[in-house]
Scaffold this motif. Sequence first.
Motif, PDB file in Angstrom:
ATOM      1  N   LEU A  34     -44.187  23.168  11.586  1.00  0.00           N
ATOM      2  CA  LEU A  34     -43.180  22.556  10.717  1.00  0.00           C
ATOM      3  C   LEU A  34     -41.794  23.117  11.037  1.00  0.00           C
ATOM      4  O   LEU A  34     -40.822  22.359  11.161  1.00  0.00           O
ATOM      5  CB  LEU A  34     -43.516  22.797   9.247  1.00  0.00           C
ATOM      6  N   ASP A  36     -40.779  24.403  13.811  1.00  0.00           N
ATOM      7  CA  ASP A  36     -40.383  23.954  15.155  1.00  0.00           C
ATOM      8  C   ASP A  36     -40.161  22.450  15.226  1.00  0.00           C
ATOM      9  O   ASP A  36     -39.901  21.908  16.299  1.00  0.00           O
ATOM     10  CB  ASP A  36     -41.451  24.350  16.182  1.00  0.00           C
ATOM     11  N   GLN A  37     -40.298  21.775  14.100  1.00  0.00           N
ATOM     12  CA  GLN A  37     -40.129  20.330  13.983  1.00  0.00           C
ATOM     13  C   GLN A  37     -41.085  19.539  14.873  1.00  0.00           C
ATOM     14  O   GLN A  37     -40.759  18.490  15.397  1.00  0.00           O
ATOM     15  CB  GLN A  37     -38.676  19.934  14.251  1.00  0.00           C
ATOM     16  N   GLU A  40     -44.300  17.038  10.541  1.00  0.00           N
ATOM     17  CA  GLU A  40     -43.520  16.748   9.343  1.00  0.00           C
ATOM     18  C   GLU A  40     -44.477  16.386   8.219  1.00  0.00           C
ATOM     19  O   GLU A  40     -45.622  16.009   8.460  1.00  0.00           O
ATOM     20  CB  GLU A  40     -42.524  15.618   9.597  1.00  0.00           C
ATOM     21  N   THR A  57     -44.172  14.668  14.763  1.00  0.00           N
ATOM     22  CA  THR A  57     -42.840  14.096  14.920  1.00  0.00           C
ATOM     23  C   THR A  57     -42.743  13.548  16.343  1.00  0.00           C
ATOM     24  O   THR A  57     -43.662  13.717  17.156  1.00  0.00           O
ATOM     25  CB  THR A  57     -41.761  15.177  14.734  1.00  0.00           C
ATOM     26  N   LYS A  59     -40.899  14.756  18.615  1.00  0.00           N
ATOM     27  CA  LYS A  59     -40.946  15.973  19.435  1.00  0.00           C
ATOM     28  C   LYS A  59     -42.391  16.448  19.612  1.00  0.00           C
ATOM     29  O   LYS A  59     -42.791  16.856  20.702  1.00  0.00           O
ATOM     30  CB  LYS A  59     -40.099  17.059  18.756  1.00  0.00           C
TER      31      LYS A  59
END
Length: 74
Positions: A34, A36-37, A40, A57, A59
Amino acid sequence: MLLSVAPRSKAELSRGLGQKEISGQLNKVVRQLLADQMLEYTIPEKPGSQHQKYRLTEKGRAAAAKHGSGGDTP
């Protein structure tokens, strides 16, 4: 990868990894992903909801594709 198909809860991730319950290590990994994106929340306005699930995500999908979608990683 468990999350490449559909959003999953921590319990679903835990079962998919062959664990009987949610481990401290799984909690740690989810928190880091989370941060480190890579993941989500599906309900971002309620991060503590019992109905919370996690999804990749853009990414996270790119990283999963780069590393291959095999294996038992979240």
